[in-house]
Motif scaffolding. Structure first.
Motif, PDB file in Angstrom:
ATOM      1  N   UNK A   1       8.491  -1.162   3.360  1.00 58.27           N
ATOM      2  CA  UNK A   1       7.698   0.673   3.573  1.00 58.27           C
ATOM      3  C   UNK A   1       6.985   0.541   4.468  1.00 58.27           C
ATOM      4  N   UNK A   2       8.117   0.355   5.236  1.00 56.42           N
ATOM      5  CA  UNK A   2       7.359   0.206   7.028  1.00 56.42           C
ATOM      6  C   UNK A   2       7.461   1.963   7.767  1.00 56.42           C
ATOM      7  N   UNK A   3       6.035   1.804   8.355  1.00 54.72           N
ATOM      8  CA  UNK A   3       6.084   3.837   8.940  1.00 54.72           C
ATOM      9  C   UNK A   3       5.451   3.778   9.489  1.00 54.72           C
TER      10      UNK A   3
ATOM     11  N   UNK B   1       1.784   1.710   9.702  1.00 51.20           N
ATOM     12  CA  UNK B   1       1.928   1.387   8.280  1.00 51.20           C
ATOM     13  C   UNK B   1       2.922   0.524   7.749  1.00 51.20           C
ATOM     14  N   UNK B   2       2.366  -0.556   6.431  1.00 53.70           N
ATOM     15  CA  UNK B   2       3.259  -0.257   5.208  1.00 53.70           C
ATOM     16  C   UNK B   2       2.678   0.371   4.948  1.00 53.70           C
TER      17      UNK B   2
ATOM     18  N   UNK C   1      -3.540   7.279   0.026  1.00 56.09           N
ATOM     19  CA  UNK C   1      -2.812   6.162  -0.568  1.00 56.09           C
ATOM     20  C   UNK C   1      -3.000   4.705  -0.720  1.00 56.09           C
ATOM     21  N   UNK C   2      -3.044   4.252  -1.753  1.00 56.94           N
ATOM     22  CA  UNK C   2      -2.913   3.646  -2.160  1.00 56.94           C
ATOM     23  C   UNK C   2      -2.680   2.828  -1.843  1.00 56.94           C
ATOM     24  N   UNK C   3      -2.669   1.059  -1.034  1.00 53.51           N
ATOM     25  CA  UNK C   3      -1.693   0.330  -0.838  1.00 53.51           C
ATOM     26  C   UNK C   3      -1.347   0.664   0.751  1.00 53.51           C
ATOM     27  N   UNK C   4      -2.212   1.117   1.168  1.00 56.88           N
ATOM     28  CA  UNK C   4      -1.682   0.826   3.020  1.00 56.88           C
ATOM     29  C   UNK C   4      -2.505   0.213   3.938  1.00 56.88           C
TER      30      UNK C   4
END
Length: 403
Positions: A354-356, A304-305, A285-288
Motif C-alpha cells: 500500500x505504498x505511495x 507513506x503506506x 485517512x485512517x491507517x496512514x
C-alpha cells in the motif's frame, strides 16, 4: 482539470534556465573533440560546465566524468572499481552494498556476482531505512583485504532517508576500502560536498534537479583506479568513451546553478509543503503510516503506506483525479512486488503493497498539496472497496479439480 505533479523524485520538470542553456548550445555546431574553431568552442562549453558543476559539489574539475545519467554513473562506479581492485589483488571479491540501494547499484553488483564471482553482501538497514554502521564495521573487520568496495546511497530514493555517508566513508577509509555513493536524489536538494564527505566516487543525474534527461556525471577522486565500461575514442581521460554533449553539459550546469541559488530557503519551503501534506494525509485517512526517517529526510519526500489498499490502485485513482505520484513497488515480469526497500526496513509485505510516494520540488505549490489532499480520501475509499471485493471473490472461488 489541473494536474498536480508530485513525482519530482522520478524526474523533475526541466528548469527554464536549463532549457535556455540547452537551446543556445544546441544551435551551434561542433564536436568537443575536434580541433577546429567550432570544436574548440564546444570543448570550451563542456569544460566551463565541468568546472562549475565540480566546484558546486566540492570536487576538482578533473574529478568529474560526464555520463548519460545516474544509472551509467552507478554502473561505472560499481563495476569499474571492482574490476580495478580485482586487477590489483585477486583476493578482493567482496562488495558491500546497502540493502536499500537503488537497482542501478544492486543490479550491477548482482551481475558481478552471477558472472564474475563477486561476493556481494547486503548491509542491513533499520526501520527508518538507515544503513547499519555496526554491520558495516563488522564486515570490514572480517578480512578487509578481501573487500573491493562499499556502496551506500546519500539519500534513499523511495523513503527519503538521508544516510550516514561520512561515517560510512570513515569506516571504509580506515580499512583501505574505496566508497561509492549514489547521490542522485541528494544533489540539488541537500548540501553535497564530495571532498568533505570523504567518498571516492559519487553519482549524480541532471534530471533529478531540473536538468535534461540523459545527462549525469560520476565524481571520481583523483588517483582512484577505475576500469571503463565503454571503449572507443578515449574521451574523459579514458574513463568514458563517447562524443561529449555540449548542450547537455551546459544545461546540467545551468540547472544545478538554479537549484543551488537560495537552496536553504527553497529547502525550507519544500519541506514545509511536505509536512503539510503528511499532516493532511494523517487527518483525512485512517491507517496512514509515514515511512523513512522523520528527521534526516529529503525535503520533498513524503512516503507513506496506507492500510487496506494496493498502491497501484491508489496511483491510478489519483492519476484519474489529476494527481501524479508514484508507488514504492517495482514491477517484475508484469507482477507487482512489494518494495525491496520497505521489506529491508522490516515492513510487512501486506503493508508494503500500500505504498505511495509523493515527491515535491522546485515547481511544487500549495495548490498541488491541496489537490492531493482533496483527492486522496475518495481514492483510498474506492481502493479499499476494490481490495475488499477482490478478497471476497477469492474466498468464493471454487477449488480447482485435478484432471
Amino acid at each position: 482539470m489541473r494536474t498536480a505533479y508530485l513525482d519530482h523524485a522520478s524526474t523533475a520538470p526541466t528548469r527554464p534556465e536549463a532549457v535556455a542553456a540547452w537551446t543556445e548550445r544546441a544551435g551551434l555546431v561542433g564536436n568537443p573533440s575536434s580541433l577546429h574553431s567550432a570544436g574548440r568552442r564546444a570543448r570550451s562549453a563542456v569544460e566551463e560546465a565541468r568546472e562549475e558543476v565540480a566546484a558546486a559539489l566540492g570536487a576538482r574539475a578533473g574529478e568529474l566524468v560526464w555520463t548519460s545519467g545516474g544509472t551509467e554513473a552507478d554502473n561505472l562506479a560499481v563495476k569499474g572499481l571492482w574490476w580495478a581492485r580485482r586487477a590489483q589483488d585477486p583476493r578482493r571479491r567482496r562488495v558491500l552494498v546497502s540493502a536499500a540501494e537503488h537497482h542501478a547499484v544492486l543490479d550491477p553488483a548482482e551481475h558481478l556476482r552471477e558472472h564474475e564471482g563477486a561476493d556481494v553482501r547486503l548491509l542491513p538497514v533499520d526501520a527508518a531505512g538507515r544503513t547499519d554502521l555496526d554491520a558495516l564495521a563488522a564486515e570490514l573487520a572480517q578480512a578487509p583485504e578481501e573487500v573491493a568496495l562499499v556502496s551506500v546511497m546519500w539519500a534513499n530514493n523511495e523513503v527519503g532517508t538521508v544516510q550516514p555517508v561520512a561515517e560510512v566513508a570513515a569506516l571504509a577509509r580506515a580499512a583501505g576500502v574505496p566508497v561509492h555513493t549514489d547521490a542522485v536524489q541528494a544533489v540539488g536538494h541537500l548540501p553535497v560536498d564530495f571532498a568533505a564527505a570523504g567518498v571516492d566516487a559519487l553519482s549524480l543525474s541532471a534530471h533529478k534537479f531540473g536538468g535534461p534527461v540523459g545527462a549525469g556525471a560520476l565524481l571520481l577522486r583523483r588517483g582512484t583506479p577505475l576500469v571503463p565500461l565503454l571503449h572507443g575514442g578515449g574521451q574523459e581521460l579514458g574513463a568514458r568513451s563517447g562524443t561529449l554533449s555540449a548542450p547537455a553539459a551546459a544545461a546540467t550546469a545551468a540547472a544545478l546553478r538554479a537549484a543551488l541559488s537560495g537552496q536553504d530557503a527553497e529547502r525550507e519551503r519544500v519541506a514545509g509543503l511536505r509536512d503539510r501534506l503528511l499532516a493532511g494525509l494523517a487527518e483525512r485517512v485512517d491507517g496512514v503510516r509515514v515511512r523513512g526517517s522523520l528527521t534526516d529526510r529529503l525535503p520533498g519526500n513524503a512516503h507513506v503506506t496506507i492500510d487496506g489498499c494496493e498502491g497501484d490502485s491508489l496511483l491510478y485513482l489519483l492519476d484519474a483525479a489529476g494527481v501524479e505520484c508514484s508507488t514504492g513497488s517495482a514491477c517484475q515480469a508484469g507482477v507487482p512486488q512489494p518494495s525491496h526497500v520497505l521489506l529491508a526496513m522490516g515492513v510487512p509485505a501486506e503493508q508494503a503493497r500500500g505504498a505511495l510516494r509523493f515527491s515535491l520540488g522546485w515547481s511544487s505549490t500549495q495548490e498541488d498539496v491541496d489537490a492531493a489532499l482533496a483527492a486522496v480520501g475518495p481514492a483510498v475509499e474506492r481502493a479499499r472497496r476494490a481490495a475488499a471485493g477482490s478478497s471476497r471473490a477469492g474466498r468464493r472461488r471454487p477449488a480447482a479439480v485435478a484432471s
